[in-house]
Enzyme design. Structure first.
Site, short mmCIF file in Angstrom:
data_model
loop_
_atom_site.label_atom_id
_atom_site.label_comp_id
_atom_site.label_asym_id
_atom_site.label_seq_id
_atom_site.Cartn_x
_atom_site.Cartn_y
_atom_site.Cartn_z
N LYS A 238 16.11 21.74 -11.59
CA LYS A 238 15.41 19.90 -11.51
C LYS A 238 15.90 19.07 -12.64
O LYS A 238 16.49 19.32 -13.55
CB LYS A 238 13.73 20.13 -12.46
CG LYS A 238 12.76 20.96 -12.38
CD LYS A 238 12.09 20.85 -10.86
CE LYS A 238 11.93 19.11 -11.18
NZ LYS A 238 10.20 19.57 -11.86
N GLU B 62 8.36 8.24 -16.82
CA GLU B 62 7.44 8.36 -17.45
C GLU B 62 6.80 8.45 -18.90
O GLU B 62 5.64 7.65 -18.68
CB GLU B 62 7.12 10.09 -17.07
CG GLU B 62 7.29 10.47 -15.66
CD GLU B 62 7.33 12.35 -15.34
OE1 GLU B 62 7.68 12.33 -14.62
OE2 GLU B 62 8.31 12.60 -16.47
N SER C 17 14.32 20.95 -16.88
CA SER C 17 13.33 21.53 -17.40
C SER C 17 13.29 23.34 -17.88
O SER C 17 14.67 24.02 -17.76
CB SER C 17 12.50 21.92 -15.82
OG SER C 17 11.82 24.07 -15.63
N HIS D 109 1.01 -0.98 0.01
CA HIS D 109 -0.22 0.02 0.58
C HIS D 109 1.13 1.38 -0.01
O HIS D 109 0.46 2.45 0.58
CB HIS D 109 -0.65 -0.06 1.33
CG HIS D 109 -1.36 -1.15 1.12
ND1 HIS D 109 -3.19 -1.65 0.01
CD2 HIS D 109 -1.76 -1.89 1.90
CE1 HIS D 109 -3.47 -2.40 0.67
NE2 HIS D 109 -2.84 -3.28 1.88
#
Length: 462
Positions: free
Chosen positions: A283, A290, A277, A156
């Protein structure tokens, strides 16, 4: 416009209707398979006495020239080509003249395209399995590099029990092994020759279909011509296998996104496989992981879309089936791009051993405390309840379990003794999980050994 069916019609097909009907932009990916199928068919016609030896040699030489052009990327497509079949027949006619018109005797584009597509897949499934093998080798390498490194295991997405980092890496090996087994099983169902089925009723030429199957490398021959030209179960199965591969890779990618975040910091992304970024200079984004997640969704959509296409079709071939190849080609391209890139990114990812081990707290050994009590003769349900009360006390006091006094433990259950503190060690907890498939060092070592045998195609005791 050159068509293979124009005699019945007195008017030309509307230009927009032509563009909708044409499939050359997609099925030219099967150009080599179409030539190979035609070479086999020409030889079958010669053996059946349908064409003369000199005609066969002319057709065979022409098709061999076309295959060379395809392999050299010099084959010229025409705007008038409806599909790969008409394109190759047009070129063959250019090369050898009217003899080319005999090649299609007894054959339909219905059994021709089904043969091309199956042959394409028969040749590509082993390549995909090789890519999966190579990716699995990366997972094994990472597991071995992890050594005795430990990390929190999660359920979980909450801290659960300590595990070897190697055990975590190997948890992603086995789903891909199942994917490989599914592909191997699918291969047998793909390797069925439909050529010789005609449009739907079979062919009258007496071509030896067993010869065709052997010539093209098929393991089986279709037994019903109606089914043979319309069967696209293998397409749906391939897309299902691909969707599961995508799902398994997406699961790993999701965890890498989480574990490379500053909040976790278990792994550090290499610059070569990170992006930045356009606005925020600090970043370092896990875009490749992704994109893996995103493409998994697209692959799943391809499966659902194609099953929807199949569900309402009547018997034999329908033009709807022209939608079968594009999703397969796209999915194959996506997965065979994802696997090597993702593998290289993972292989280059650094593991932060201290960060992972420091994320393990004593509460993750609560199950071990319950096991401790069961060894003292306490029923597990009672042991579970007593340990839960200990956790509750420590939580309210803001202490780790090991910071409680023996009196605190014994106030809950007198079976607790001074030796309980030995059960609060993460490494001790891991070492006790020594059954097959467990996270102990010896169990994980055995797991890796078995995985290597599978990768190398060896038997466990061979």
């Amino acid at each position: 416009m050159m068509t293979l069916w124009g005699g019945r019609f007195s008017g030309k097909l509307d230009q927009l209707a032509w563009e909708l009907n044409a499939s050359i932009s997609v099925d030219k990916a099967m150009a080599e398979e179409d030539v190979d199928g035609s070479l086999a068919w020409a030889e079958g016609l010669r053996m059946a006495g349908v064409i003369e030896e000199v005609e066969f040699k002319s057709i065979s030489n022409g098709l061999t020239t076309i295959k060379h052009e395809i392999n050299q990327n010099s084959f010229g497509y025409s705007p008038a080509d409806e599909d790969i079949h008409s394109a190759i027949e047009r070129r063959l006619t250019d090369l050898i003249g009217l003899t080319a018109r005999k090649l299609h005797t007894g054959r339909s584009r219905n059994d021709q395209v089904a043969t091309d597509f199956r042959l394409w897949m028969v040749r590509r499934i082993p390549l995909l399995i090789d890519d999966l093998n190579n990716f699995q080798k990366v997972l094994i390498n990472k597991a071995e590099e992890s050594g005795d490194s430990i990390m929190p295991g999660y359920t979980h997405l909450q801290r659960a029990q300590p595990i070897l980092t190697a055990h975590w890496w190997m948890s992603h090996f086995w789903p891909l092994e199942r994917d490989k087994q599914r592909l191997l099983s699918l291969f047998e169902r793909v390797s069925v020759l439909p050529l010789g089925s005609g449009a739907l009723a079979g062919n009258p030429t007496g071509v030896d279909r067993e010869f065709l199957a052997k010539k093209l490398g098929f393991s089986h021959i279709s037994q019903n011509s109606l089914d043979a030209v319309s069967d696209r179960d293998f397409t749906a199965e391939f897309l299902f296998c691909a969707a599961l591969i995508g799902t398994h890779l997406s699961k790993l990618a999701e965890q890498m996104v989480i574990f490379t975040s500053t909040e976790f910091g278990f792994f550090t992304l290499p610059d070569e496989f990170s992006t930045g970024s356009s606005l925020m200079p600090q970043k370092k984004n896990p875009d490749l992981f992704e994109l893996t997640r995103g493409k998994a969704g697209t692959i799943l959509g391809s499966l659902v879309g194609f099953l929807t296409t199949l569900k309402g079709l009547p018997s034999t071939y329908d033009k709807d089936l022209q939608e079968d190849k594009s999703p397969v080609f796209n999915v194959f391209s996506s997965i065979t791009l994802i696997l090597p890139v993702l593998g290289s990114a993972i292989q280059s990812t650094a593991q932060n051993k201290n960060k992972m081990e420091s994320s393990i707290d004593s509460f993750m050994m609560a199950t071990d405390l319950a096991d401790y009590l069961t060894e003292k003769g306490v029923p597990f349900r009672d042991a579970h309840e007593s340990t839960g009360k200990v956790v509750n006390i420590a939580s309210k006091m803001g202490l780790e379990l090991g910071q409680l006094s023996i009196e605190d433990f014994q106030s809950i259950d007198p079976h607790f003794g001074q030796d309980l503190f030995n059960w609060l060690s993460p490494h001790g907890s891991i070492n006790r999980k020594n059954s097959i498939g467990g996270t102990s060092p010896s169990a994980v070592k055995n797991q890796i050994t078995k995985a290597k045998l599978l990768i190398n195609g060896e038997k466990e005791n061979g």
